[in-house]
Design a protein around this motif. Structure first.
Motif, PDB file in Angstrom:
ATOM      1  N   LYS A  25     -14.206   3.151  -1.774  1.00 44.22           N
ATOM      2  CA  LYS A  25     -13.861   1.817  -2.932  1.00 44.22           C
ATOM      3  C   LYS A  25     -13.819   0.892  -2.032  1.00 44.22           C
ATOM      4  CE  LYS A  25     -14.006   3.914  -6.671  1.00 44.22           C
ATOM      5  NZ  LYS A  25     -14.984   3.595  -7.879  1.00 44.22           N
ATOM      6  N   LEU A  26     -13.912   0.731  -0.713  1.00 43.17           N
ATOM      7  CA  LEU A  26     -14.018  -0.423   0.335  1.00 43.17           C
ATOM      8  C   LEU A  26     -14.713  -1.804  -0.221  1.00 43.17           C
ATOM      9  CD1 LEU A  26     -11.933  -0.584   2.483  1.00 43.17           C
ATOM     10  CD2 LEU A  26     -13.816   0.010   4.217  1.00 43.17           C
ATOM     11  N   THR A  35       0.509   3.279  -3.206  1.00 46.17           N
ATOM     12  CA  THR A  35      -0.408   4.368  -3.216  1.00 46.17           C
ATOM     13  C   THR A  35      -0.048   5.558  -2.065  1.00 46.17           C
ATOM     14  OG1 THR A  35      -1.916   2.582  -3.592  1.00 46.17           O
ATOM     15  CG2 THR A  35      -3.178   4.468  -2.919  1.00 46.17           C
ATOM     16  N   LEU A  90      -8.679  10.414   2.011  1.00 50.58           N
ATOM     17  CA  LEU A  90      -9.213   9.279   2.637  1.00 50.58           C
ATOM     18  C   LEU A  90     -10.719   8.850   2.250  1.00 50.58           C
ATOM     19  CD1 LEU A  90      -7.894   8.113   5.212  1.00 50.58           C
ATOM     20  CD2 LEU A  90      -9.307   9.344   6.660  1.00 50.58           C
ATOM     21  N   TYR A 124     -10.553   5.920  -0.098  1.00 52.64           N
ATOM     22  CA  TYR A 124     -10.394   4.561   0.441  1.00 52.64           C
ATOM     23  C   TYR A 124     -11.790   4.038   0.903  1.00 52.64           C
ATOM     24  CZ  TYR A 124      -5.324   5.190   0.658  1.00 52.64           C
ATOM     25  OH  TYR A 124      -4.117   5.474   0.179  1.00 52.64           O
ATOM     26  N   TRP A 183       0.793  -1.135  -0.081  1.00 55.73           N
ATOM     27  CA  TRP A 183      -0.002   0.042   0.131  1.00 55.73           C
ATOM     28  C   TRP A 183       0.819   1.291   0.080  1.00 55.73           C
ATOM     29  CZ3 TRP A 183       0.339   3.275   4.479  1.00 55.73           C
ATOM     30  CH2 TRP A 183      -0.518   4.370   4.306  1.00 55.73           C
ATOM     31  N   TYR A 186      -8.434  -2.961  -5.332  1.00 56.38           N
ATOM     32  CA  TYR A 186      -8.959  -1.975  -4.527  1.00 56.38           C
ATOM     33  C   TYR A 186      -8.222  -0.543  -4.611  1.00 56.38           C
ATOM     34  CZ  TYR A 186      -9.505   0.557   0.122  1.00 56.38           C
ATOM     35  OH  TYR A 186      -9.701   1.568   0.889  1.00 56.38           O
ATOM     36  N   LEU A 187      -6.858  -0.817  -4.429  1.00 58.64           N
ATOM     37  CA  LEU A 187      -6.059   0.386  -4.300  1.00 58.64           C
ATOM     38  C   LEU A 187      -6.024   0.896  -5.943  1.00 58.64           C
ATOM     39  CD1 LEU A 187      -3.020  -0.884  -2.239  1.00 58.64           C
ATOM     40  CD2 LEU A 187      -4.842   0.884  -1.869  1.00 58.64           C
ATOM     41  N   VAL A 246      -9.001   2.823  -6.056  1.00 53.01           N
ATOM     42  CA  VAL A 246      -8.925   4.142  -5.161  1.00 53.01           C
ATOM     43  C   VAL A 246      -8.070   5.314  -5.705  1.00 53.01           C
ATOM     44  CG1 VAL A 246      -7.748   4.847  -3.016  1.00 53.01           C
ATOM     45  CG2 VAL A 246      -9.044   2.911  -2.864  1.00 53.01           C
TER      46      VAL A 246
END
Lengths: 404, 412, 747
Positions: A199-200, A183, A193, A196, A179, A357-358, A361
Motif C-alpha cells: 500500500k506504500l 496499527t 509486512l 505495508y 502508527w 495509508y494505514l 494497510v
C-alpha cells in the motif's frame, strides 16, 4: 471486560472544539451520508459515541478522524445540530495532541492565547535573531541578494534545513506513535509486512492528489484545499532547493519566479477564500471555527503577504525595505513552521496521508487474514429475538416464492 | 340549565367531531364547521388504527350517527371561517358556506356521477385515482351526499342536473355568509403531513416507489385506488420488500424539531397489515428510537413475531438502481456497520404539521405552530392543532377541550 | 298487534327493479293496515305523506321501505315515543345488489316487506323515563386529574364532592417543585401546577372537599347514586349523579427489581428521589458527596416479567430529575441508560434541551448488573451502539420505576367473594377445593376495593388489559364498563401530568353527559339518544342469572333469590340480556325476541322441489350492516337467498331465533359481527364473545334436530370490509348448497 464510562473526556474535547457533540442522539445519519465511511471504517457516529462514553484509549487506536475531510454533509444533515463534522475535526485536534510527546499541541489547542503568545515569542525570536545576525555579521541592510546580502541565502538555507530536521524529528516520533497505537500494536488486526509494502504508493498519491477528498460532494472545498496544498508544496520546494535563485534579482528569473508567483498567488487566493468562508460561515465546514483555525489561516495570510511584499520591494529596488520585510516575513514563517507543522493544524499534512495509508494497510491485512474487508451485505442484525416466520429468514433481496 | 351561546368547533376531523359531540351530549349547543364536504378529516383516510388494527370507519359510524341524532349540533360542511372577532362574551364568527351545488335532497344514488364527462385526480386518495367532478367524497362520507368540484366542470355542462332524479343539483346555487355569536371557539383544524418533496435525499417527491405513510393507508384500504392491494406505484406490482424510514422529517432541526408521536406506531401498524396481506414480502423498519408508549408497547412484540425486522439507524439516502430497486443507505448501529438495504417500496414515516396556520384568526402558538389554549379569550384547541398525537389522545383531549369551551361559554 | 302502515319508496331505481303491483295484496296478507307507494319518500311531499299517516291515528307503527336506515335519518324519523318506525332496506339490499326484474330479486323484496310488517306490528312506542336526577358529580381521588375533574364539573355547573383518602390534596405531584414542560418554553422545567389548582378548588364554593375520606359504598344508578363515605368523623351519605374515578397510579414495587440493584445502598426509585429532593435529605443520608448519578429507564416497564406496557412518563420524569439534580448538586454528572428514549411530541424539545447540557450522558443499552464497586456502584450496560459492554460508575442509581394503575378489578373481587362464600358453605370436598384454589389465586384482590359499588358484577370497575379499567380506549377513551362512572388520569392509562389534567376535564365532561342523559331518560354511548328501556316479564323468570352475569355494563342486579333487578339508567340498550334469556322475557319497545322471531316467521320458505334455499343473516348493525350498505353502494352482488336482519349486537342474538329459523326450513343462519378477543371491536365489549359461546351451546340443539353444525356460522367482520361481506354470504350459501337443503323444510 466492560469498559468504564468516563464523561469527563467530553468536557476535555469541548476545549478542542467539540461543543455540539453532546446533542448527538445516535441516529447515524452522519455515517449514512458520509461519502468516506464504509463498512470497515464507519464514522462519524461511532467515534462520537466512543468519545461520549469517554473511551480515550479506543480513540487513540482509531484512524477514523483522519479519514474525514469535513465535507460537511454530515453536519448539514445532522437532525440535532450536533455538528459531527466539527466533532471529527475536534478529534483530529485532540489526536494531534495525543500523538505529540511535547505537550505543546495540547497546550495550544486548549488555549488560543497560549498559541498566539508562542507564535509571537517565536516570531520575535526569529525576526530578532535574523536581524541580529544581519547586523552582527556586518552585512548591509541595503543589500538584498548575493553572498553579501543582509540575509544571504546559504544562511537561511542552513537554518531551514536544520529546522526541517528538527520538525521531521518531532513529526517522525508523533507519527510513529500514531502508527503504533492504530496499527503497529495490532488493536484491530495483526498486519503482515507485505501489506505495508503493497500500500506504500498510497502515501504520495494521496498527498499530492488528495483524490479521496474529491469524493466529497462539495468540489469547491476540495479544489481550494488542493490549491492551497500544492501552492504550499511548490513554495516549499522552491525555498528549500532554489532559494538562491528566488532571492536573486532584481531581474525576474521566470524559471523560479514564475512558479513562485503562481504558488504565492494560489496560496493567497485560497487562504482568502478560506478566511472569507469562515467569516461568512457559508459551508457547513465553516459554521464552527476553532481558534486554531483562525490562527493558522491568519498566519498563512501574513506569511504570504509579507513574502510578496519583500519580493516586490526587492524588484522595485527598495532593498532596505525589502530586507526589513524579509525579516518580518521570517518572523511569520518561522513560528508558522515551528509551531504549526509538528504541533498544530499543519501536522495533518503528515497524519492524514499516513492514516489513509494505514487504513488501507489494515484493510489489506484483514483481507489477508481471511476477514473480508467488505463484508457482504446481509440481513440487518437489529432484531434480538429469533424470527419465527420462515419468510423472514430469507435475505431482503430474495425473490418471493408465491408472487407472479 | 342556563342557556348559553353555541360553541363553534373549527374542523370536523376526529378531534372536532369528538369535541362537538361530547359538548352537545352534555347539553351544549354546538356548531361544527368543516371545510370539506364530508366530516372525518384525516382519520377517514386511514385504513386501520393502531394498536387494535381496527378500521376508523367503525368509530366514525357511531360518531356520525350521534351527529345525525343530536338536535343540538349544527354541522356546516364546505364552510370556511372568514373572520372571528373577540367580544366581551365570546366571539363574533363569520363563515362562508360554499354554494350548495348539490342540495341535501341528494339521495346518493349516483346517477349524476355516471353521466359526468370530466374526471379529476381524487383528493381523497392523494391523486392516485381519478374520479368524476361530481361524486361522493368517499364511500362512507357523511353527510351522505354527493359533492361537486365545480372548478373542474366543463363550461355549459348540465348533464348531472338532468340526470339527477331528486333534482338535487343546482348550478345556480349561491354562497352563503353565516354570522354566529359564539360562546367559545375550539380549534380542531388538525394537521397536514410533512411534504414528501422536502425530503428529496430520501427519494421523497423524486422516486415513485417512495411513498409516505398516509399514502400507504390508501393503498391498503379496500376503498383505495388499488382496491386494497398494496402495489408499487411505478409498475403496479406487489412489493417483495418494503422498508420503513422512521423520523422522515420529525425529530430533525432541519425539518420538524419535535417528535410527531404517531409515526412509530403508524409504521408498526402498517408492518402488521403488510405482513398479513403479503406474507412473502419482507418488511424492515429503520428507526432511531421505537416510541410505542403505554399499552401500544405490545405492537413491538407483535411486529417482531410477525417477522418484521428492525434496524437501529436512520436512513441517510434512498436511491434507485437501474432495475427499479430502491437502495437505502444507513448505519446498522447494532451491527456497527454501514449497510445498504434493497427495497421495492419505501415508506417514509413523515410527521405531522399543524394546519391551523391557515385560519384568519390570531391563535397563540408555540414555536412550531401548535395552538395554545387561551382561556381568557375563550379560545381552545383540540387534537393535532394542539400537539402531535394519536387518535386516542385526540379524542381524549377533544373531550377535555369541549368541556373547557363549554364552561367558558357558560360564564358571562 | 299494532296497525301497520306500509310506505314503499319507488325512487332510486327501486320501482324500476321490482314489480310493485302485488305489494297491495302482500301488505294485506301480512296484516298491514295500509300501503302506499311514493316516488321519493325523502322529498318534502313524501315526508308530508308520512307525517299525515303518523298523525292520522290510523296506524300504530310505520314501515318505510326504501333506502337503508343509515340514510335520510332526519327526513324519515319520528318521535320514538309516538311512532315506532321499521325501515325495510329495498334500495341497498335489493335494487343495488341484485339484478332487476328477476324472480329471486322479487321474492327477496317481498320477503323483506313481509318481515318489516311483521316486526313493526310488534313494536311499541318507547316510554321516556322521568326520574329525579341528582346533578352532583363525585370525584374520587384528589390528585392532578381529580382536581381538574372537580374544577371541570363545577365549571360545567354541577356541584362536586371531591374525596381524597390522604390528608391533603395534590396526589403524587405534591412533592415536586417543578414539573416537565407541557407548554412552551419546552427547554426548562415548569412550576408545579398543584398549588394553583388547590387554591382554585378552595375558592370554588361549588366543590366540597373531603380529606382523609374513603368511599364505603355506592349504590344505585346514574343520576341516582347513593354514596356512603367514611372518614374521621361520622359517616356521610349523599346522592350523586355520576362519578369520576381519578385514583392515579402507584410506582411499581421496586422490591421486585433486585436485579437492578434495588435494596443496595445508593439505589433509589424515581419516587424516592423525588421525595428526597423535596425534603433535602438527599445529600445528608449519603456517605459522601454525590458526584455521579445513573438513571436506569424501564425499571420494571416493558418487561414481560413485570409490567408489559410502557409507563410513558418515566423518560421525561428522569430527564426532569437530571435537571433537578444538577441544580441541587452543581457539577453532578448524570447518565441515563435507556432502551428507547420516549419523549413524544414537544417533549422532544425538552429531551434536546437536557441533552444539550454538558455533564449529561444518555446511553442506549440494556442494564446487565448493578453492583457495589469502587467507591460507589457500578452499572453494567450492554451497549448496543458500540457493540460492547460498558460500565458506569455512580454514587447514586435511580430506577425509573413504571406506574401501576390504582384500580381494583371489580370482577376479580366478586369472584373472590363468591369463592369465600362457597368455602364457608362447605358444600362438597371438590367444590370447596376448587373454591379454595380460586380464592388463593385471587388473594391479591383482597381488600382492594375503591368504589365499593353494590353491583351484582362486583364492587369496582372491571379491568381489561394490564389492570386498566377502560373499554374502548381508541375511539371512546373514557368509556368504562359501568355507566356513569368514568376514569381520569393514570388510573386510565399511563400518562404525563399534562395529559392527566386534560383527562380530568374529559372525564368530568362524560360524567356531566351521563347526568344529562339520565335526566332525559336517554342512553349514553354508543346508543346515545335511545329512549327505550328494557322490560322484564318477571313472572316467567327462572332466576338463571344469565342476564345479570352477561350484561356488559352491570346494569342488572339480583335480589337474594336471584331475580333480576333492572337499573334502567345504567342500561345502554345493547340487548345482550335479551339474547341471554332462555325464557325470552326481556324486550325493548322496538327490539324484542318476538319482534325478530316474527320477522323470521315472515320469511316464505319455498318448498323443497323449488330448490330455492333460504339463508338468514343476522348482522351487527354497527359494523356488518354498514359494510353491507357499502357493498351495495359499490353495486356488488350477493346471493339472493339471503335475508338480512340487523341486530343491535351479536350478543343480543337469542338462540331461539336460530332454532326457529332452522325448524322452519331455513337452510342456514349466518351471524356476522365484530371481532372478538383481546383486540375486540365489539362496542359492547363481549357481545361477539358471548354469541360465539352461545353458538357452541346451540350445537346440541342442532344435533337434536339432526342438522349439520355447518348450518350455523359465526363470522367476524370489520366495519371496513365491505369488499368481503358479499363473499362471506356467497361462501356460506355455497356451503349450504353442498350440504343440501334443510331436511326440516315443509314440516
Amino acid at each position: 471486560m466492560a469498559t468504564r464510562v468516563d464523561p469527563k473526556l467530553m468536557l476535555d474535547l469541548e476545549k478542542f472544539g467539540a461543543h455540539d457533540a453532546r446533542k448527538c442522539y445516535q441516529c447515524g445519519t452522519c455515517t449514512a451520508v458520509c461519502p468516506h465511511a464504509d463498512e470497515l471504517w464507519s464514522f462519524p457516529r461511532k467515534p462520537i459515541q466512543t468519545a461520549r462514553l469517554g473511551f480515550a484509549d479506543r480513540l487513540d487506536q482509531s484512524l477514523e478522524p483522519w479519514l474525514c475531510y469535513y465535507c460537511g454533509d454530515c453536519s448539514e444533515r445532522c437532525p440535532r445540530g450536533a455538528e459531527p463534522g466539527e466533532m471529527m475535526m475536534s478529534l483530529r485536534r485532540w489526536l494531534t495532541s495525543r500523538y505529540d510527546i511535547t505537550g505543546l499541541s495540547r497546550l495550544f489547542y486548549r488555549s488560543g492565547a497560549a498559541e498566539v503568545l508562542a507564535m509571537v515569542l517565536v516570531g520575535l525570536a526569529a525576526a530578532g535573531g535574523f536581524l541580529a545576525y544581519g547586523l552582527l555579521s556586518g552585512h548591509r541592510l541595503g543589500t538584498y541578494d548575493g553572498p553579501h546580502a543582509f540575509l544571504p541565502w546559504h544562511v537561511i538555507h542552513r537554518f531551514d534545513w536544520s529546522m526541517a530536521g528538527v520538525l521531521t524529528f518531532f513529526l517522525a516520533i508523533n507519527s510513529s506513535r500514531m502508527w503504533w497505537w492504530t496499527t503497529g500494536s495490532g488493536p484491530r488486526v495483526k498486519v503482515p509486512l507485505s501489506a505495508y509494502f503493497k500500500k506504500l504508493p498510497l502515501i504520495p498519491l494521496q498527498f499530492f492528489t488528495q483524490s479521496r477528498y474529491a469524493a466529497c460532494g462539495r468540489k469547491r472545498s476540495y479544489l481550494v484545499h488542493l490549491g492551497l496544498m500544492l501552492s504550499y508544496v511548490t513554495l516549499f520546494v522552491l525555498i528549500m532547493f532554489f532559494l538562491h535563485r528566488m532571492q536573486s534579482g532584481p531581474a525576474i528569473d521566470w524559471r523560479v519566479h514564475g512558479l513562485g508567483y503562481l504558488a504565492g498567488l494560489g496560496l493567497l487566493v485560497t487562504v482568502i477564500v478560506s478566511l472569507r468562508g469562515r467569516a461568512t460561515q457559508a459551508a457547513p465546514l465553516d459554521r464552527r471555527s476553532h481558534e486554531s483555525d483562525w490562527i493558522f489561516l491568519v498566519m498563512l495570510l501574513l506569511t504570504a503577504l509579507t513574502g510578496f511584499t519583500q519580493h516586490v520591494l526587492h524588484r522595485v529596488g527598495l532593498d532596505v525595505a525589502a530586507n526589513v520585510a524579509y525579516v518580518v516575513h521570517l518572523g511569520f514563517v518561522v513560528p508558522l513552521l515551528v509551531l504549526e507543522v509538528p504541533f498544530g493544524k499543519w501536522s495533518h499534512m503528515v497524519y492524514r496521508p499516513l492514516a489513509l495509508y494505514l487504513a488501507e494497510v489494515q484493510r489489506e491485512a484483514l483481507a489477508v487474514r481471511g476477514v473480508p474487508a467488505r463484508q457482504p451485505a446481509e440481513l440487518p442484525s437489529g432484531i434480538r429475538t429469533p424470527i419465527p416466520s420462515p419468510a423472514a429468514a430469507e435475505p431482503v433481496t430474495a425473490p418471493p416464492a408465491g408472487l407472479p | 340549565m342556563t342557556t348559553s351561546k353555541p360553541i363553534v368547533v373549527l374542523g370536523a376531523g376526529i378531534a372536532g367531531i369528538s369535541a362537538a359531540l361530547e359538548a352537545a351530549e352534555a347539553g351544549q349547543e354546538v356548531v361544527l364547521v368543516e371545510r370539506d364536504s364530508a366530516v372525518g378529516g384525516r382519520v377517514a383516510k386511514l385504513h386501520r388504527y393502531f394498536p387494535k388494527l381496527c378500521p376508523p370507519s367503525c368509530g366514525l359510524e357511531i360518531d356520525t350517527r350521534r351527529l345525525e341524532k343530536n338536535p343540538r349540533i349544527r354541522v356546516l360542511t364546505r364552510t370556511d371561517l372568514v373572520a372571528a372577532e373577540r367580544t366581551d362574551t365570546g366571539w363574533k364568527v363569520t363563515l362562508r358556506e360554499e354554494p350548495a351545488w348539490v342540495k341535501p335532497s341528494c339521495t346518493a344514488c349516483g346517477e349524476c356521477a355516471k353521466v359526468c364527462p370530466t374526471s379529476v385526480p381524487d383528493p381523497f386518495n392523494f391523486g392516485l385515482a381519478k374520479v368524476p367532478a361530481i361524486r361522493i367524497p368517499h364511500l362512507d362520507a357523511w353527510p351522505r351526499r354527493y359533492a361537486m368540484d365545480r372548478a373542474a366542470c366543463p363550461a355549459d355542462c348540465h348533464q348531472c342536473v338532468e340526470a339527477c332524479p331528486a333534482k338535487a343539483v343546482d348550478l345556480s346555487a349561491k354562497e352563503r355568509r353565516i354570522d354566529l355569536d359564539a360562546g367559545a371557539l375550539v380549534i380542531a383544524t388538525g394537521w397536514v403531513p410533512y411534504p414528501l418533496e422536502k425530503l428529496p435525499e430520501l427519494g421523497g417527491g423524486v422516486l415513485a416507489d417512495v411513498v409516505s405513510n398516509v399514502v400507504l393507508e390508501r393503498l391498503a384500504s379496500p376503498s383505495g385506488p388499488t382496491g386494497g392491494r398494496i402495489l408499487r406505484p411505478s409498475d403496479g406490482r406487489p412489493p417483495r420488500s418494503v422498508v420503513f424510514v422512521q423520523c422522515a422529517g420529525s425529530r430533525d432541526v432541519n425539518h420538524l424539531p419535535y417528535c410527531s408521536s404517531v409515526c412509530c406506531l403508524a409504521s408498526l401498524k402498517q408492518t402488521l397489515y403488510l405482513r398479513e396481506a403479503l406474507p412473502e414480502t419482507s418488511v424492515t423498519v429503520c428507526y432511531i428510537d421505537r416510541r410505542a408508549p403505554g399499552r401500544n408497547e405490545s405492537m413491538l412484540s407483535k411486529a417482531e413475531s410477525a417477522g418484521v425486522k428492525f434496524v437501529k439507524g436512520k436512513v441517510g439516502s434512498v436511491t434507485c438502481a437501474g432495475d427499479g430497486t430502491l437502495r437505502l443507505k444507513l448505519e446498522d448501529q447494532e451491527a456497527g456497520r454501514l449497510t445498504e438495504l434493497e427495497a421495492d417500496l419505501v415508506v417514509l414515516a413523515t410527521g405531522m404539521r399543524p394546519a391551523s396556520g391557515e385560519l384568519p384568526l390570531h391563535v397563540p402558538r408555540d414555536e412550531d405552530g401548535f395552538a395554545l389554549e387561551d382561556r381568557a379569550s375563550r379560545l381552545f384547541a383540540a387534537g393535532v392543532a394542539k400537539r402531535p398525537e394519536d387518535v386516542a389522545s385526540c379524542v381524549r383531549d377533544a373531550t377535555g377541550a369541549a368541556a373547557k369551551a363549554m364552561a367558558a361559554a357558560r360564564s358571562h | 298487534m299494532g296497525r301497520v302502515g306500509v310506505f314503499v319508496c319507488t325512487g332510486c331505481g327501486i320501482g324500476a327493479s321490482l314489480r310493485t303491483d302485488g305489494f297491495e295484496s302482500l301488505a294485506k296478507e301480512s296484516g298491514a293496515a295500509r300501503l302506499a307507494l311514493h316516488p321519493a319518500l325523502c322529498a318534502p311531499e313524501g315526508q308530508e305523506l308520512l307525517r299525515q299517516a303518523a298523525a292520522s291515528g290510523a296506524v300504530d307503527a310505520l314501515v318505510i321501505a326504501g333506502c337503508s336506515a343509515r340514510h335520510k335519518r332526519l327526513e324519515l324519523s319520528f318521535d320514538p315515543e309516538k311512532m315506532p318506525v321499521e325501515r325495510v332496506v329495498l334500495r341497498e339490499q335489493v335494487t343495488w345488489s341484485h339484478p332487476a326484474g328477476e324472480e329471486d330479486t322479487q321474492m327477496l323484496a317481498e320477503d323483506l316487506l313481509r318481515m318489516g310488517v311483521a316486526r313493526a306490528a310488534t313494536m311499541k312506542p318507547a316510554e321516556r323515563a322521568q326520574e329525579t336526577i341528582e346533578p352532583t358529580v363525585l370525584v374520587v381521588g384528589g390528585g392532578l386529574a381529580g382536581l381538574n375533574a372537580a374544577l371541570a364539573a363545577s365549571g360545567l355547573g354541577h356541584p362536586v364532592v371531591l374525596v381524597e383518602k390522604a390528608t391533603r390534596l395534590g396526589g403524587y405531584l405534591t412533592v415536586l417543585k417543578q414539573v416537565v414542560p407541557d407548554v412552551p418554553p419546552y427547554d426548562r422545567l415548569h412550576a408545579n401546577p398543584i398549588p394553583e389548582l388547590v387554591r382554585e378548588i378552595e375558592k370554588d364554593t361549588n366543590i366540597r372537599v373531603l380529606l382523609a375520606t374513603r368511599v364505603k359504598e355506592i349504590a344505585g344508578q346514574p343520576g341516582q347514586f347513593a354514596v356512603e363515605l367514611e372518614g374521621n368523623g361520622d359517616p356521610i351519605t349523599l346522592k350523586v349523579g355520576a362519578i369520576v374515578q381519578a385514583t392515579g397510579a402507584r410506582p411499581y414495587d421496586a422490591s421486585r427489581l433486585s436485579h437492578l440493584g434495588y435494596g443496595q445502598k445508593g439505589v433509589l426509585t424515581t419516587a424516592e428521589l423525588d421525595r428526597r429532593l423535596a425534603d433535602g435529605s438527599l445529600t445528608v443520608s449519603g456517605s459522601g458527596a454525590i458526584k455521579r448519578v445513573a438513571f436506569i429507564q424501564c425499571a420494571g416497564s416493558r418487561d414481560a416479567q413485570h409490567l408489559p406496557y410502557c409507563s410513558t412518563d418515566c423518560c421525561a420524569a428522569s430527564l426532569r430529575q437530571v435537571l433537578q439534580l444538577r441544580e441541587a448538586i452543581p457539577g453532578v454528572e448524570c447518565s441515563v441508560v435507556f432502551r428507547d428514549l420516549r419523549t413524544p411530541g414537544q417533549l422532544e424539545r425538552f429531551y434536546q434541551a437536557v441533552q444539550d447540557r454538558s455533564g449529561v450522558l444518555l446511553v442506549r443499552g440494556e442494564v446487565e448488573s448493578v453492583a457495589a464497586g469502587g467507591d460507589g456502584l457500578r452499572v453494567g450496560v450492554s451497549d448496543s451502539l458500540l457493540g460492547e459492554a460498558v460500565e458506569i460508575e455512580a454514587d447514586l442509581v435511580v430506577l425509573a420505576t413504571g406506574m401501576v394503575p390504582v384500580s381494583a378489578d371489580g370482577e376479580a373481587i366478586r369472584q373472590l367473594r363468591d369463592a369465600k362464600k362457597r368455602i364457608e358453605k362447605n358444600e362438597s370436598e371438590t367444590q370447596r377445593k376448587a373454591a379454595e384454589a380460586l380464592a388463593a389465586s385471587l388473594a391479591a384482590h383482597e381488600g382492594t376495593e375503591i368504589l365499593n359499588l353494590s353491583y351484582r358484577q362486583g364492587p369496582d370497575l372491571p379491568v381489561l388489559a394490564y389492570g386498566f379499567p377502560d373499554s374502548h380506549y381508541i375511539c371512546f377513551p373514557y368509556e368504562t364498563r359501568r355507566t356513569g362512572v368514568y376514569t381520569a388520569g393514570c388510573v386510565r392509562a399511563p400518562m404525563g401530568w399534562g395529559q392527566a389534567a386534560e383527562d380530568g376535564w374529559g372525564a368530568a365532561m362524560k360524567a356531566v353527559q351521563a347526568i344529562v342523559a339520565a335526566r332525559q331518560g336517554e342512553a349514553v354511548h354508543p346508543r346515545s339518544g335511545d329512549v327505550g328501556f328494557a322490560s322484564f316479564f318477571l313472572q316467567r323468570c327462572t332466576q338463571c342469572k344469565r342476564c345479570t352475569e352477561e350484561c356488559p355494563v352491570g346494569a342488572i342486579d339480583e335480589d337474594p333469590k336471584g331475580t333480576p333487578q333492572y337499573n334502567k339508567l345504567r342500561c345502554r340498550r345493547c340487548g345482550i340480556c335479551l339474547g341471554a334469556c332462555p325464557e325470552r322475557i326481556i324486550s325493548y319497545p322496538d327490539y324484542s325476541v318476538d319482534g325478530i322471531a316474527s320477522m323470521i316467521k315472515a320469511i316464505e320458505v319455498p318448498e323443497e322441489d323449488e330448490e330455492k334455499p333460504r339463508i338468514l343473516a343476522l348482522l351487527c348493525e354497527n359494523d356488518a350492516l354498514p359494510a353491507l350498505d357499502d357493498a351495495a353502494m359499490k353495486r356488488t352482488r350477493w346471493n339472493p337467498w339471503v335475508r338480512v336482519i340487523p341486530v343491535r349486537c351479536l350478543g343480543s342474538v337469542n338462540i331461539i331465533w336460530i332454532s326457529e329459523a332452522l325448524s322452519r326450513g331455513i337452510d342456514g343462519v349466518v351471524l356476522v359481527g365484530c371481532k372478538r378477543g383481546a383486540d375486540y371491536q365489539c362496542h359492547f365489549i363481549q357481545g361477539s364473545e358471548l354469541a360465539n359461546k352461545r353458538m357452541e351451546n346451540l350445537q346440541e340443539t342442532l344435533t337434536r334436530l339432526s342438522l349439520e353444525s355447518e348450518r350455523v356460522r359465526v363470522v367476524e367482520l370489520g366495519r371496513d370490509e365491505w369488499d368481503r361481506i358479499p363473499a362471506v354470504l356467497d361462501d356460506f350459501a355455497k356451503t349450504l348448497d353442498d350440504l343440501g337443503l334443510n331436511p326440516l323444510k315443509g314440516f
